[in-house]
Design an enzyme around this catalytic site. Structure first.
Site, PDB file in Angstrom:
ATOM      1  CG  ASP A 163      -2.024   0.980   1.185  1.00  0.00           C
ATOM      2  OD1 ASP A 163      -2.019   1.815   0.259  1.00  0.00           O
ATOM      3  OD2 ASP A 163      -2.902   0.927   2.066  1.00  0.00           O
ATOM      4  CG  ASP A 223      -3.172   3.858  -2.927  1.00  0.00           C
ATOM      5  OD1 ASP A 223      -4.263   3.289  -3.125  1.00  0.00           O
ATOM      6  OD2 ASP A 223      -2.900   4.441  -1.879  1.00  0.00           O
ATOM      7  CD  GLU A 224      -5.745  -0.796  -0.812  1.00  0.00           C
ATOM      8  OE1 GLU A 224      -5.815  -1.764  -0.061  1.00  0.00           O
ATOM      9  OE2 GLU A 224      -6.276   0.300  -0.591  1.00  0.00           O
TER      10      GLU A 224
HETATM   11 MG   LIG Z   1      -2.522   3.938   0.267  1.00  0.00          MG
END
Ligand SMILES: [Mg+2]
Length: 411
Positions: free
Chosen positions: A13, A108-109
């Site tokens: 993350d 973003d993960e």
């Molecule tokens: Mg994040």
């Protein structure tokens, strides 16, 4: 000892992703509280906040006005989503080099299954995880936190605990001990409402939740209670799904009001359909690496013609350039056309399949243009703004009839 069949799952993350990208783009923002989203005077919500802003209690999804009160000296930026998409694509390109099993969750993960990759990476999964963090830092200048465990649930909770800029490994067999002291809200699936319900039973920590029997939980909460019983013990068996193309294709087609031999009219209609499909593509944050043209003639024979390009795109003018070429090659003005259609194919969330930087020297300029077009259409209607090619035969298009007949398939 690792039990047989135990898996090595990572949850990777990026920390404060949007805000960190803004700090990379404008180094003067480094170390400052940065808030992405909305106009502080307006009614928007915070899309992301840098860690400096979080220290003042600013959180994502908070009304921007409230964020402004909490942190009056914060720098507010509008956000540059095309750029975030590019960083995200590069982030997943990095992850893809470590395992064939990567499952994106958001920009973003993502999850990664490293089971059995020890020999491939010449070392235990812990060391690979640290190497991934370093790789992301070196190549993107972004900070990632990583959680590692025997399943996705544990990995996800662990990365949350590892933040910011950390790595946390929960060894096999220690899942329950790891979760016990944490607040129930750390478990995915227990939102604010669920937390309140549990609080009414005097339950705040996962350990307290574990003290309830399966029967009790089921009586109180039904199916959700059964899920809580297993999750509180760190049990979760959903595998890491390989990233798949989110949609097979986005297509738009229309049956003409009257069969047509008019090349210019047919071309304009195709341009309009391409714009419709392109708008949908951008709405879904995707890029196409191919297009298909469809023509159905008066006698109901149907032809399709396809091509692919080197670099994926979501720009209408590039998509139509290919559709137009296919049409020029395929169309013979003998049989009237009854239906025309376009499909955008080979869809991908990544802009650069190959690192082909030479095809378009300034893709951001086009991104900005199409974003403002999409915004205008959102406000005033799709036909507010159209490509010249789509307009060429406007009087013969019989007003809005065409757009109403456009059907959306497989999108
Ligand atoms: Mg994040």
């Amino acid at each position: 000892m690792v039990s047989a069949g135990s898996r090595d799952i990572l949850h990777i993350d990026l920390d404060a992703f949007f805000a960190s990208v803004e700090q990379l783009r404008d180094p003067s923002l480094k170390g400052k509280p940065v808030i992405v989203g909305g106009d502080p005077a307006g009614r928007g919500v915070v899309a992301a906040a840098s860690y400096e802003a979080r220290q003042y209690g600013v959180r994502a999804a908070m009304p921007t006005a409230q964020a402004k009160r909490l942190c009056p000296h914060a720098v507010f930026v509008r956000g540059s989503h095309g750029v975030y998409g590019e960083y995200s694509a590069r982030f997943f390109d990095i992850l893809d080099t470590y395992s064939p099993l990567v499952e994106p969750v958001s920009l973003d993960e993502g999850y990664m299954d490293l089971t059995g990759c020890d020999r491939l990476h010449r070392g235990p999964a812990e060391r690979t995880a640290e190497r991934i963090r370093q790789h992301i830092r070196d190549e993107l200048g972004l900070i990632a936190s990583i959680g590692m465990g025997t399943n996705k649930l544990i990995a996800k909770v662990a990365s949350g605990q590892a933040k910011p800029d950390g790595f946390l490994h929960v060894p096999p067999g220690q899942e329950r001990d790891f979760l016990a002291p944490l607040a129930v809200g750390c478990i995915p699936g227990i939102g604010p409402k669920g937390q309140k319900q549990l609080q009414r039973l005097g339950i705040r920590t996962v350990g307290q939740l574990c003290a309830l029997s399966l029967k009790q939980l089921e009586r109180h909460f039904g199916d959700w209670g059964v899920a809580l019983y297993h999750r509180s013990r760190g049990r979760h068996d959903s595998p890491v799904h390989r990233s798949e193309e989110p949609a097979k294709s986005i297509s738009r087609e229309t049956t003409l009001q009257r069969d047509s031999l008019d090349r210019a009219f047919l071309s304009a209609t195709l341009s309009h359909l391409t714009e419709k499909a392109g708008a949908q593509l951008r709405k879904e944050n995707l890029f196409a690496r191919g297009v298909t043209l469809k023509l159905r003639f008066r006698d109901f024979t149907t032809i399709t013609r396809s091509c692919t390009f080197n670099a994926p795109t979501h720009n209408d003018h590039l998509l139509f350039e290919s559709i137009g070429k296919l049409f020029t090659r395929a169309y013979r003005e003998r049989v009237p056309v009854r239906l025309v259609g376009v499909a955008l194919t080979h869809l991908t969330p990544h802009r650069m399949a190959q690192k082909d930087l030479f095809t378009d020297s300034n893709p951001e300029r086009w991104d900005r243009l199409y974003k403002s077009i999409d915004r205008l259409r959102g406000r005033y209607g799709f036909n507010t703004i159209l490509r010249a090619q789509s307009l060429r035969t406007a009087p013969r298009r019989r007003g809005n009839v065409l757009s109403r007949k456009i059907s959306s398939k497989a999108s």
